[in-house]
Every structure is written in C-alpha cells, then in structure tokens.
Scaffold this active site. Structure first.
Site, PDB file in Angstrom:
ATOM      1  N   TRP A   1      52.845  40.722  36.615  1.00 42.15           N
ATOM      2  CA  TRP A   1      53.140  41.196  37.770  1.00 42.15           C
ATOM      3  C   TRP A   1      51.717  41.954  38.146  1.00 42.15           C
ATOM      4  O   TRP A   1      51.641  42.087  39.496  1.00 42.15           O
ATOM      5  CB  TRP A   1      54.212  42.391  38.030  1.00 42.15           C
ATOM      6  CG  TRP A   1      55.501  41.447  37.701  1.00 42.15           C
ATOM      7  CD1 TRP A   1      55.983  40.259  37.647  1.00 42.15           C
ATOM      8  CD2 TRP A   1      56.819  42.396  37.565  1.00 42.15           C
ATOM      9  NE1 TRP A   1      57.177  40.322  37.332  1.00 42.15           N
ATOM     10  CE2 TRP A   1      57.875  41.528  37.377  1.00 42.15           C
ATOM     11  CE3 TRP A   1      57.141  43.753  37.817  1.00 42.15           C
ATOM     12  CZ2 TRP A   1      59.235  41.705  37.329  1.00 42.15           C
ATOM     13  CZ3 TRP A   1      58.468  44.142  37.691  1.00 42.15           C
ATOM     14  CH2 TRP A   1      59.495  43.245  37.414  1.00 42.15           C
ATOM     15  N   LYS A   2      51.011  42.123  37.544  1.00 43.69           N
ATOM     16  CA  LYS A   2      49.623  42.693  37.832  1.00 43.69           C
ATOM     17  C   LYS A   2      49.702  43.684  38.424  1.00 43.69           C
ATOM     18  O   LYS A   2      50.536  44.592  38.148  1.00 43.69           O
ATOM     19  CB  LYS A   2      48.670  41.628  38.611  1.00 43.69           C
ATOM     20  CG  LYS A   2      48.456  40.097  37.621  1.00 43.69           C
ATOM     21  CD  LYS A   2      47.532  39.465  38.412  1.00 43.69           C
ATOM     22  CE  LYS A   2      47.443  38.047  37.554  1.00 43.69           C
ATOM     23  NZ  LYS A   2      46.426  37.211  38.168  1.00 43.69           N
TER      24      LYS A   2
ATOM     25  N   GLU B   1      44.227  30.823  29.953  1.00 40.45           N
ATOM     26  CA  GLU B   1      44.070  30.736  31.475  1.00 40.45           C
ATOM     27  C   GLU B   1      42.761  30.377  31.658  1.00 40.45           C
ATOM     28  O   GLU B   1      41.729  31.459  31.708  1.00 40.45           O
ATOM     29  CB  GLU B   1      44.457  32.484  31.844  1.00 40.45           C
ATOM     30  CG  GLU B   1      45.872  32.538  31.462  1.00 40.45           C
ATOM     31  CD  GLU B   1      46.271  33.720  32.434  1.00 40.45           C
ATOM     32  OE1 GLU B   1      47.418  33.528  32.966  1.00 40.45           O
ATOM     33  OE2 GLU B   1      45.606  34.957  32.465  1.00 40.45           O
TER      34      GLU B   1
ATOM     35  N   HIS C   1      43.048  39.811  29.287  1.00 40.55           N
ATOM     36  CA  HIS C   1      43.308  39.093  30.584  1.00 40.55           C
ATOM     37  C   HIS C   1      41.880  39.054  31.054  1.00 40.55           C
ATOM     38  O   HIS C   1      41.211  39.778  31.199  1.00 40.55           O
ATOM     39  CB  HIS C   1      44.287  39.777  31.552  1.00 40.55           C
ATOM     40  CG  HIS C   1      44.642  39.046  32.549  1.00 40.55           C
ATOM     41  ND1 HIS C   1      43.861  38.620  33.653  1.00 40.55           N
ATOM     42  CD2 HIS C   1      45.607  38.127  32.775  1.00 40.55           C
ATOM     43  CE1 HIS C   1      44.320  37.906  34.436  1.00 40.55           C
ATOM     44  NE2 HIS C   1      45.531  37.383  34.034  1.00 40.55           N
TER      45      HIS C   1
ATOM     46  N   GLY D   1      51.412  34.478  37.166  1.00 42.01           N
ATOM     47  CA  GLY D   1      51.053  35.619  38.127  1.00 42.01           C
ATOM     48  C   GLY D   1      51.798  35.639  39.322  1.00 42.01           C
ATOM     49  O   GLY D   1      52.912  36.190  39.367  1.00 42.01           O
ATOM     50  N   GLY D   2      51.209  34.894  40.425  1.00 43.97           N
ATOM     51  CA  GLY D   2      51.533  35.084  41.811  1.00 43.97           C
ATOM     52  C   GLY D   2      53.230  34.626  41.711  1.00 43.97           C
ATOM     53  O   GLY D   2      53.978  35.270  42.371  1.00 43.97           O
TER      54      GLY D   2
HETATM   55  P1  13P Z   1      48.433  33.066  38.835  1.00 40.50           P
HETATM   56  O1  13P Z   1      49.795  32.513  38.399  1.00 40.50           O
HETATM   57  O2  13P Z   1      48.623  33.947  40.022  1.00 40.50           O
HETATM   58  O3  13P Z   1      47.277  32.290  39.204  1.00 40.50           O
HETATM   59  O4  13P Z   1      48.002  34.093  37.692  1.00 40.50           O
HETATM   60  C1  13P Z   1      47.675  33.675  36.549  1.00 40.50           C
HETATM   61  C2  13P Z   1      47.545  34.937  35.776  1.00 40.50           C
HETATM   62  O5  13P Z   1      46.473  35.282  35.730  1.00 40.50           O
HETATM   63  C3  13P Z   1      48.733  35.383  34.832  1.00 40.50           C
HETATM   64  O6  13P Z   1      48.295  36.274  33.821  1.00 40.50           O
END
Ligand code: 13P
Length: 256
Positions: A9-10, A165, A93, A235-236
């Site tokens: 979820w950042k 990633e 990350h 992420g998003g």
């Molecule tokens: P997104 O799925 O938003 O590209 O982010 C990937 C991410 O950094 C997951 O740790």
C-alpha cells in the site's frame, strides 16, 4: 509451492481507511490454501490491523523495519517490535533504495534482523531503466541479490522471498513501461542461477520469486504463468479492492 499475492500500500490510506479495506477484503475472501494473500499497510496501521485480521485468509507485512532490535535510533521501529504483528516484511524496495538511500549493506542487515525475529523478508531487487539500457541488468541483479543475502546463513535461505521489481516498470516511475513476460522470465532465470551458484540448485529452486511492476487484473494472469514466478507484488492496483480481489481470483484460477 504457494502462490503469493502481496499488496504494497506504500504511503496510502489512513488507519481508518486501512481498517475498512481489510474488513471488506476479509468478507470477500474464502480461505485459500494455496494462495498466500498478504497486505503491507502503513506502519501505523499494523497494530490495529493485527487485531482485526483473520490469518487464515490474509497476512500482514511491514513495508520496512530497522536492523537493530533496540537502542538509540530515533524514529525507527525494529523487527523485534514487529515480531508477532506481521508475518512478512518488504525489504530493500527501490523507493527506499533511491529516495532514502538504503544500500545493500543496510538491506542485508534488515534481512538478517527480520529472520532473527521470525518475520519472512521479501527482498526487492531490480534494475533501473538506464542500467538496463547499458546492459547492466545481470550485474545489478547479482550484486543486489548477493549483497542483500550476505548475512543469511545457508540454512536460512528457505526463509527468504525474492521480489523482482524492475524500477522502470513501477507505475509511479515517470513514463513507466510494462515488462513483458519474456523480459521477466530472463531475469528470473538469472536470479535462480545466482542463487544456485551460491546456495546449490535444490535450495535455489525452493525460493519463491515474485514479480512486481504495474501489475493489474488484466496482466496478472500472464505474469503468473511466467516460468519460475511464484507470485506478485502489487502497488497501485492493490489499493483498489475489486482489482486486488480479481488478481487473487486469477491466481487461484491460473495456478490451480
Ligand atoms: P505498482 O504496482 O504501482 O507499479 O508498484 C509496484 C511496487 O512497487 C510494489 O512494491
């Protein structure tokens, strides 16, 4: 091997929003035996969410943790404090590497601290767009992998998850590109090769490798069928409940 679907979820959602999301997620999920669903909320939400969670359905991950267990480290939270609250922790990350200047040495200490405290580290590695353009992908992957695992005893390799990633594929990266299954497959092979050379082939085969970078409900199926990929770090799309549950459904279907 299980399939891992991990939502990062950042820096999003208040504690209240996190709790509402988790409530809805738990309601919509049956028990998945072969799919490990994990969410990584903001640190401040971990404690209340740990009381709310049904660990048969969803597990919690921290997005970070400090490498020392206690002491004069203002503002940090240790894995000894996270122990029991979370099952997993995202470590290294790219946002922490490039925005907060974490290097492989610090990442390695964090991986070791997580293991010491019974938290499974999800070690993130991946090249930037310019590193790829200069043909440095294999070197970057090798350095981040060997560097990040440098404090892990051979016997503990099975306690580690790797997430590939590519920085250029992360949706928040300016002009993010979509990684193709072939590009991912090539790097996953490199990762297994480095692990195999370092720890032996059999232990290397058993390390889960996740892919992350602009994963959504439409491309999740293609990514989950890349040979050697054991799950996704999202992420998003993990912030949108329907999208996240669709990805979980896809995982169940394609990897049944
Ligand atoms: P997104 O799925 O938003 O590209 O982010 C990937 C991410 O950094 C997951 O740790």
């Amino acid at each position: 091997m299980k399939t891992y679907i991990v939502g990062n979820w950042k820096l999003n959602f208040t504690v209240g929003e996190s709790s509402i999301y988790l409530h809805k997620l738990l309601k919509s999920l049956p028990n998945y035996r072969d799919t490990e669903v994990v969410v990584a909320p903001s640190l401040i939400a971990l404690q209340p969410l740990s009381l709310q969670i049904d660990r048969h359905k969803v597990k919690l991950a921290a997005q970070n943790g400090f490498y020392r267990d206690y002491g004069a480290f203002t503002g940090e939270v240790s894995f000894s404090q996270l122990r029991g609250l979370v099952d997993y922790a995202i470590i290294g990350h790219s946002e922490r590497r490039y925005i907060l200047r974490e290097d492989d040495k610090m990442v390695a200490k964090k991986v070791a601290a997580a293991i010491r405290n019974k938290v499974t580290p999800i070690l993130c590695i991946g090249e930037t767009e310019s590193e790829r353009a200069f043909g440095e992908t294999a070197d970057v992957i090798r350095d981040q992998l060997i560097g990040g695992l440098s404090e892990v005893a051979d016997d503990d390799l099975h306690k580690v998850i790797i997430a590939y990633e590519p920085v250029w594929a992360i949706s928040s990266t300016k002009a993010a590109k979509i990684a193709t299954p072939d590009e991912i497959s090539e790097v996953v092979k490199m990762i297994r090769k480095v692990l195999g050379e370092t720890y032996g082939e059999k232990p290397a085969e058993n390390v889960p490798i996740l892919f992350g970078g602009s994963v959504n409900a439409s491309n999740a199926g293609a990514y989950l069928t890349v040979p050697g990929v054991n799950g996704l770090l999202i992420g998003g799309s993990s912030l949108i409940l329907n999208e996240f549950t669709d990805i979980i459904e896809t995982a169940k279907r394609v990897r049944a």
